[in-house]
Design an enzyme around this catalytic site. Structure first.
Site, PDB file in Angstrom:
ATOM      1  N   GLY A 196      18.081  66.199  53.474  1.00  0.00           N
ATOM      2  CA  GLY A 196      18.827  65.978  54.706  1.00  0.00           C
ATOM      3  C   GLY A 196      20.313  66.239  54.557  1.00  0.00           C
ATOM      4  N   CYS A 197      20.717  66.653  53.371  1.00  0.00           N
ATOM      5  CA  CYS A 197      22.117  66.973  53.121  1.00  0.00           C
ATOM      6  C   CYS A 197      22.251  68.496  53.027  1.00  0.00           C
ATOM      7  CB  CYS A 197      22.584  66.344  51.814  1.00  0.00           C
ATOM      8  SG  CYS A 197      22.509  64.539  51.798  1.00  0.00           S
ATOM      9  N   ALA A 198      23.313  69.026  53.594  1.00  0.00           N
ATOM     10  CA  ALA A 198      23.542  70.467  53.539  1.00  0.00           C
ATOM     11  C   ALA A 198      23.862  70.909  52.117  1.00  0.00           C
ATOM     12  CB  ALA A 198      24.666  70.858  54.481  1.00  0.00           C
TER      13      ALA A 198
END
Length: 136
Positions: free
Chosen positions: A49-51
């Site tokens: 969920g983190c870029a």
């Protein structure tokens, strides 16, 4: 109530009026963190969920929550350092009671992070809360 280390961050942010100075402070906090050992940068510690690439390695010692973290992005590494000041050393049963959104809101981060970084920050908080819930 947040940790004393987090309260220091809040006080420092109140002193710095310019957001560029605050960003620099967050980045410097990240640079000052010990890097996560490469052996802990594994799929089990990776935060989805983190870029950017983010790893959190939580631990429970004597009933207290601790974690190490790292990222390949300097601002995100700094956000991990902010979360570390908020959560590290908190009794495990209290971790899920901490209102991270409200505490981080005191820093004004909600208004100044991109949508991707905000989503990543939420994912990190969720990972911390999930681990603490399972351990409590």
């Amino acid at each position: 109530m947040a940790q004393a280390a987090f309260e220091e961050v809040v006080e420092d942010f109140e002193f710095l009026e310019d957001w560029e100075d605050r960003y620099r402070m967050v980045i410097e906090m990240g640079k000052a963190m010990e890097p996560l050992p490469e052996a802990l940068k594994v799929p089990a510690t990776k935060v989805e969920g983190c870029a950017s690439q983010v790893w959190l390695h939580p631990q429970i010692e004597a009933g207290l929550f601790h974690f190490q973290g790292d990222s390949d992005a300097m601002i995100v590494r700094g956000l991990i350092a902010v979360l570390h000041r908020l959560y590290d050393g908190v009794p495990v049963a209290e971790v899920t009671k901490l209102d991270a959104r409200a505490e981080l809101g005191r820093l004004g981060l909600n208004e100044h992070l991109s949508a991707q970084r905000s989503n990543g920050l939420r994912a990190m908080v969720e990972r911390i809360r999930d681990y603490a819930s399972a351990a409590a």
